[in-house]
Design an enzyme around this catalytic site. Structure first.
Site, PDB file in Angstrom:
ATOM      1  N   TYR A 141      -6.233  14.269  -8.267  1.00  0.00           N
ATOM      2  CA  TYR A 141      -4.906  14.584  -8.819  1.00  0.00           C
ATOM      3  C   TYR A 141      -3.825  13.794  -8.082  1.00  0.00           C
ATOM      4  CZ  TYR A 141      -0.570  17.152  -9.569  1.00  0.00           C
ATOM      5  OH  TYR A 141       0.735  17.468  -9.836  1.00  0.00           O
ATOM      6  N   GLY A 291      -9.690  21.226   2.789  1.00  0.00           N
ATOM      7  CA  GLY A 291      -8.586  20.385   2.321  1.00  0.00           C
ATOM      8  C   GLY A 291      -7.237  21.077   2.264  1.00  0.00           C
TER       9      GLY A 291
HETATM   10  N1  LIG Z   1       3.678  23.159 -11.003  1.00  0.00           N
HETATM   11  C1  LIG Z   1       3.776  22.561  -9.813  1.00  0.00           C
HETATM   12  O1  LIG Z   1       3.874  23.227  -8.768  1.00  0.00           O
HETATM   13  C2  LIG Z   1       3.841  21.049  -9.719  1.00  0.00           C
HETATM   14  C3  LIG Z   1       3.934  20.456  -8.445  1.00  0.00           C
HETATM   15  C4  LIG Z   1       3.989  19.064  -8.359  1.00  0.00           C
HETATM   16  C5  LIG Z   1       3.972  18.286  -9.497  1.00  0.00           C
HETATM   17  N2  LIG Z   1       3.864  18.888 -10.719  1.00  0.00           N
HETATM   18  C6  LIG Z   1       3.858  18.028 -11.912  1.00  0.00           C
HETATM   19  O2  LIG Z   1       4.862  18.463 -12.796  1.00  0.00           O
HETATM   20  C7  LIG Z   1       4.478  18.260 -14.158  1.00  0.00           C
HETATM   21  C8  LIG Z   1       4.633  19.554 -14.920  1.00  0.00           C
HETATM   22  O3  LIG Z   1       3.895  20.573 -14.266  1.00  0.00           O
HETATM   23  P1  LIG Z   1       3.779  22.028 -14.913  1.00  0.00           P
HETATM   24  O4  LIG Z   1       3.424  22.968 -13.829  1.00  0.00           O
HETATM   25  O5  LIG Z   1       4.942  22.273 -15.775  1.00  0.00           O
HETATM   26  O6  LIG Z   1       2.473  21.805 -15.800  1.00  0.00           O
HETATM   27  P2  LIG Z   1       2.151  22.332 -17.272  1.00  0.00           P
HETATM   28  O7  LIG Z   1       0.665  22.200 -17.449  1.00  0.00           O
HETATM   29  O8  LIG Z   1       2.764  23.657 -17.508  1.00  0.00           O
HETATM   30  O9  LIG Z   1       2.899  21.260 -18.193  1.00  0.00           O
HETATM   31  C9  LIG Z   1       2.336  20.014 -18.531  1.00  0.00           C
HETATM   32  C10 LIG Z   1       2.557  19.816 -20.025  1.00  0.00           C
HETATM   33  O10 LIG Z   1       2.081  18.516 -20.395  1.00  0.00           O
HETATM   34  C11 LIG Z   1       1.344  18.639 -21.632  1.00  0.00           C
HETATM   35  N3  LIG Z   1       0.410  17.497 -21.653  1.00  0.00           N
HETATM   36  C12 LIG Z   1      -0.587  17.220 -20.784  1.00  0.00           C
HETATM   37  N4  LIG Z   1      -1.181  16.054 -21.107  1.00  0.00           N
HETATM   38  C13 LIG Z   1      -0.539  15.571 -22.205  1.00  0.00           C
HETATM   39  C14 LIG Z   1      -0.680  14.411 -23.014  1.00  0.00           C
HETATM   40  N5  LIG Z   1      -1.615  13.477 -22.761  1.00  0.00           N
HETATM   41  N6  LIG Z   1       0.161  14.231 -24.057  1.00  0.00           N
HETATM   42  C15 LIG Z   1       1.126  15.158 -24.344  1.00  0.00           C
HETATM   43  N7  LIG Z   1       1.311  16.289 -23.613  1.00  0.00           N
HETATM   44  C16 LIG Z   1       0.487  16.492 -22.558  1.00  0.00           C
HETATM   45  C17 LIG Z   1       0.699  20.006 -21.572  1.00  0.00           C
HETATM   46  O11 LIG Z   1       0.376  20.538 -22.831  1.00  0.00           O
HETATM   47  C18 LIG Z   1       1.788  20.826 -20.875  1.00  0.00           C
HETATM   48  O12 LIG Z   1       2.688  21.399 -21.807  1.00  0.00           O
HETATM   49  C19 LIG Z   1       3.054  17.712 -14.110  1.00  0.00           C
HETATM   50  O13 LIG Z   1       3.127  16.306 -14.211  1.00  0.00           O
HETATM   51  C20 LIG Z   1       2.570  18.106 -12.723  1.00  0.00           C
HETATM   52  O14 LIG Z   1       1.606  17.201 -12.236  1.00  0.00           O
HETATM   53  C21 LIG Z   1       3.789  20.247 -10.862  1.00  0.00           C
END
Ligand SMILES: NC(=O)c1ccc[n+]([C@@H]2O[C@H](COP(=O)([O-])OP(=O)(O)OC[C@H]3O[C@@H](n4cnc5c(N)ncnc54)[C@H](O)[C@@H]3O)[C@@H](O)[C@H]2O)c1
Length: 349
Positions: A141, A291
């Site tokens: 990731y 980890g």
């Molecule tokens: N939640 C956390 O604590 C956290 C921390 C660091 C980084 N992030 C990053 O923030 C972003 C959002 O996180 P989140 O917690 O809201 O996740 P989430 O899973 O709730 O939201 C991700 C969204 O992207 C959509 N998605 C995934 N792949 C796709 C694709 N190929 N095409 C179209 N839509 C797609 C999913 O349906 C979902 O609605 C992500 O990139 C994640 O890596 C999150």
């Protein structure tokens, strides 16, 4: 001109969409609903259901809505899942970003705000991590996001597409109803399966889980449990809006931490949740997970200096209270209702 928000039906994306709408930005959401929820988007949001690498769909969106800026949330985001399925993570988080850039570049894309993560740093070499900390991601990731950051760097060099990569620590909390404007809706965290500590603790308080696991009680921290930096989702949304404007004003590409700047231990989170919910929350004391570093806290001075961003909901009690309000009002998360269908590709071809 509209802002394209990929992954806008997810947790952080849906809160950011509401915050953007309140600033009168025109917003278009693209989400394949692999992890997001249609109900996390207000019925009047322009929503396309599809994949970020779907070239005809993207071209249609770019042309129809005159897209110059993108906020790219769409990704898979579970560290343990990425260890079991690395190719799925590199495919979605890295390769599909490349596909999206290839399509949007000739359509007039100028800048992108990218969801990166503290996982790009890997094993911390100091308790407080600034942006210059070594980058040695220790799971697929984190590596998938680090590759993406480098792809954005080369896209800047070659094509002049600028970016702000926001490296979030632990996103947390929820958007209370009416918090942004008089009629803004509530939005919260609904990951299935859930892997984040605060929702797991609150689901235990609701009786949906028997107990919450505490992984490791012998870390070199004041109470022996891991310490993490929890940043409120509304503060994250605010940082995205500031980053969009920074880029629009000609700001150069940046990698910026988004964190609270304070760490809270697992025991502190559980104890605060007990006080706020008034419920007993059973725990099981388990072995350390491989980890898991003992302490992960962000240095957030660069966000203040570059974007003028400061966390406003830095208090653990506020974070947990908003999350509790969301979980107790939505014990089953988002539930299906009859919302308008998405605008599909076929409508424009
Ligand atoms: N939640 C956390 O604590 C956290 C921390 C660091 C980084 N992030 C990053 O923030 C972003 C959002 O996180 P989140 O917690 O809201 O996740 P989430 O899973 O709730 O939201 C991700 C969204 O992207 C959509 N998605 C995934 N792949 C796709 C694709 N190929 N095409 C179209 N839509 C797609 C999913 O349906 C979902 O609605 C992500 O990139 C994640 O890596 C999150």
């Amino acid at each position: 001109m509209s802002i394209l928000v990929t992954g806008g039906a997810g947790y952080i994306g849906s809160v950011t969409v509401e915050a953007l709408r309140a600033t009168r930005e025109s917003v278009v959401v693209l989400d394949d609903l692999s992890a997001g929820h249609r109900e996390a988007l207000s019925p009047d949001v322009t929503f396309y259901e599809g994949d970020v690498s779907d070239a005809p769909l993207l071209r249609n969106i770019a042309k129809r809505h005159n897209i110059e800026q993108v906020i790219h949330f769409a990704a898979f985001a579970s560290v343990p899942e990425s260890v079991g399925e690395p190719l799925r993570y590199f495919g979605n988080n890295t390769c599909r970003l490349v596909e999206m850039l290839r399509v949007l570049r000739p359509c007039g894309l100028r800048s992108i705000v990218f969801s990166s993560t503290a996982a790009v740093y890997g094993e911390p070499q100091s308790p407080v991590i600034d942006e210059e900390h070594q980058k040695r991601p220790c799971n697929p990731y984190g590596l998938s996001k680090y590759f993406a950051e480098q792809i954005l760097d080369w896209s800047n060099t070659a094509y002049g597409i600028t970016h702000v990569a926001l490296r979030y620590f632990n996103a947390s909390g929820a958007l209370p109803k009416g918090a942004i404007s008089a009629d803004s809706p509530a939005r919260g965290e609904d990951h299935r399966p859930e892997g984040h500590l605060i929702p797991l603790v609150l689901q235990t308080a609701l009786g949906q889980r028997e107990r919450v696991s505490v992984f490791g009680t012998d870390y070199p921290t004041p109470d022996g449990t891991c310490v993490r930096d929890y940043v409120h989702v509304l503060d994250l949304a605010d940082a995205h809006i500031k980053a969009l404007r920074y880029l629009r004003d000609g700001g150069k590409s940046q990698k910026i931490n988004l964190g609270n700047g304070k760490g809270f231990s697992v025991r502190e989170v559980i104890e605060t949740a007990r006080q706020i919910t008034g419920r007993d929350i059973a725990v099981s004391l388990d072995a350390r997970r491989p980890g898991d570093p003992s302490t992960l806290v962000a240095a957030h001075q660069k966000a203040a200096a570059t974007l003028g961003w400061e966390p406003r909901y830095a208090n653990l009690g506020d974070i947990i209270q908003t999350a509790w309000d969301w979980h107790s009002d939505h014990p089953s998360g988002y539930v299906s209702s009859s919302l308008p269908p998405p605008v599909t590709k076929s409508a424009y071809e």
